[in-house]
Design a protein around this motif. Structure first.
Motif, short mmCIF file in Angstrom:
data_model
loop_
_atom_site.label_atom_id
_atom_site.label_comp_id
_atom_site.label_asym_id
_atom_site.label_seq_id
_atom_site.Cartn_x
_atom_site.Cartn_y
_atom_site.Cartn_z
N GLN A 190 0.82 -1.21 0.00
CA GLN A 190 0.00 0.00 0.00
C GLN A 190 0.86 1.26 0.00
O GLN A 190 0.54 2.25 -0.67
N PHE A 193 1.99 1.84 -3.53
CA PHE A 193 0.94 2.37 -4.39
C PHE A 193 0.61 3.82 -4.07
O PHE A 193 0.20 4.58 -4.95
N THR A 197 0.61 6.36 -7.20
CA THR A 197 -0.59 7.14 -7.54
C THR A 197 -0.34 8.64 -7.39
O THR A 197 -0.87 9.44 -8.15
N MET A 209 -6.72 4.21 -4.75
CA MET A 209 -5.53 3.44 -4.43
C MET A 209 -5.87 1.99 -4.13
O MET A 209 -5.20 1.05 -4.59
N GLU A 213 -4.62 -1.25 -6.31
CA GLU A 213 -3.87 -2.34 -5.64
C GLU A 213 -4.55 -3.67 -5.87
O GLU A 213 -3.91 -4.68 -6.14
N TYR A 216 -4.05 -4.83 -9.38
CA TYR A 216 -2.66 -5.27 -9.57
C TYR A 216 -2.47 -6.67 -9.01
O TYR A 216 -1.83 -7.52 -9.66
#
Length: 373
Positions: A190, A193, A197, A209, A213, A216
């Motif tokens: 996190q 990301f 972002t 976000m 994630e 992904y």
């Protein structure tokens, strides 16, 4: 009784003979389809085994990579066929050549004229025809210049140091205040990301976000600085840890290429259209490249200059990972603040590890982050 035993022995003999014949026939199908069809050129192929029809050697690959020692996959080939650095096989739905030593890997990754990208069909379908995984070299160079300008070079990266530091400091403070253990791997994902972002979207809305994630993670399973680099500084120590972690983890076990034409390397043929699997892990655990390769030894990087092609955590050549510098910067800053101010207490130290699609602890490194008072 004697007649019964004779009949039973006959039945067992017939079953055994049938098994041997069927087994031998099935094991030869891939050889006939992909090796014998090459005619006289088949004698120039490297040693290896084409496995079973349709699945090839995927069963043995998956079995080893789901064990505690995925490197036995390449070690077994070296033990069986010798240190040739090249082995024929059938993996990911295609006849392939594994290249696994420094010299052969370097040649393949540096040669865009004779080798193109060769990712599995699943990767191409999931990422699309216009993704970096599929487009030709000329288009790749153009798009790479356009999309990676914000994350390449010291000047560009220096713009994000303050923001990354802020995320790191706030995240570590939050984690250390939690009473329950956290899954550190997920928290670090996190954190990554948030940075991405911010750079490419300009904001870090939690909803966006979280969605990125999640997509992904799904995609990955479907496929596949400001640091002061001087002895005595925390960053210097951290950088050695980073390089050793990247070597030992080998997040990407191989790079996928495909021969555009018949290619001869070290006396062995790579037929046109065959996949080439550049086995990064093979180099990183090669005792002729790294002494005691299975041990985690950050000190090995003290005054160490890697030989060209011996360190491939981000690939090499024109297709090297465009986010390599940003990744190193994020890791460096995180380790700087973590090593100076925090300790980690794993709930299950030494627990099992899975290696597909990426190496990670089964519990995602369930742990408590504790601030040093």
């Amino acid at each position: 009784m004697g007649l019964y035993l004779n009949i039973l022995a006959l039945v067992l003999a017939v079953l055994l003979g049938t098994y041997v014949i069927v087994f031998g026939f099935l094991k030869k199908i891939n050889e006939w389809c992909y090796v014998s069809s090459l005619g006289e050129k088949k004698h120039s192929l490297p040693p290896g085994d084409m496995g079973w029809p349709i699945i090839g050697n995927m069963w043995s690959f998956l079995k080893v990579f789901r064990s505690n020692d995925p490197d036995t996959f390449i070690y077994n080939k070296v033990k069986r066929y010798g240190r040739t650095g090249m082995y024929k096989t059938y993996l990911f739905g295609s006849p392939s050549i594994i290249v696994s030593i420094l010299e052969t890997c370097r040649k393949v990754l540096a040669d865009d004229e004779q080798f193109g990208l060769g990712y599995p069909l699943s990767t191409k379908q999931l990422t699309g025809k216009k993704s970096f995984h599929s487009i030709p070299n000329s288009e790749h160079k153009r798009l790479r210049r356009l999309t990676t300008a914000p994350i390449n070079g010291h000047e560009a990266l220096s713009m994000y140091i303050g923001y990354i530091e802020e995320i790191v400091v706030n995240s570590l403070d939050e984690w250390s205040s939690m009473k329950e253990p956290i899954e550190l791997l997920n928290e670090l994902r996190q954190f990554t990301f948030k940075v991405i972002t911010h750079i490419f979207l300009g904001f870090t809305a939690e909803s966006v976000m979280g969605s990125v994630e999640k997509r992904y993670a799904d995609l990955n399973y479907g496929m596949k600085s400001a640091a002061v680099n001087i002895p005595g500084f925390a960053f210097y120590k951290a950088l050695k840890v980073i390089d050793e972690t990247l070597r030992r983890a080998s997040v990407s076990f191989c790079n996928f290429r495909e021969a555009k034409v018949d290619v001869n390397i070290n006396g062995y043929l790579i037929p046109k259209g065959w996949k080439v699997l550049v086995w990064n892990r093979g180099i990183h655990i090669d005792p002729q490249v790294y002494s005691n390769p299975k041990e985690f030894l950050p000190q090995r990087w003290e005054n160490h200059q890697p030989r060209a092609g011996s360190f491939l955590p981000f690939g090499a050549g024109s297709r090297i990972c465009p986010g390599a510098d940003l990744a190193k910067l994020e890791i460096s800053i995180f380790l700087h603040y973590f090593l100076l101010n925090y300790e980690l207490e794993q709930i299950k130290p030494g627990g099992p590890i899975v290696y597909l699609p990426l190496p990670r602890p089964v519990d995602n490194c369930l742990a408590k982050v504790m601030k040093i008072e």
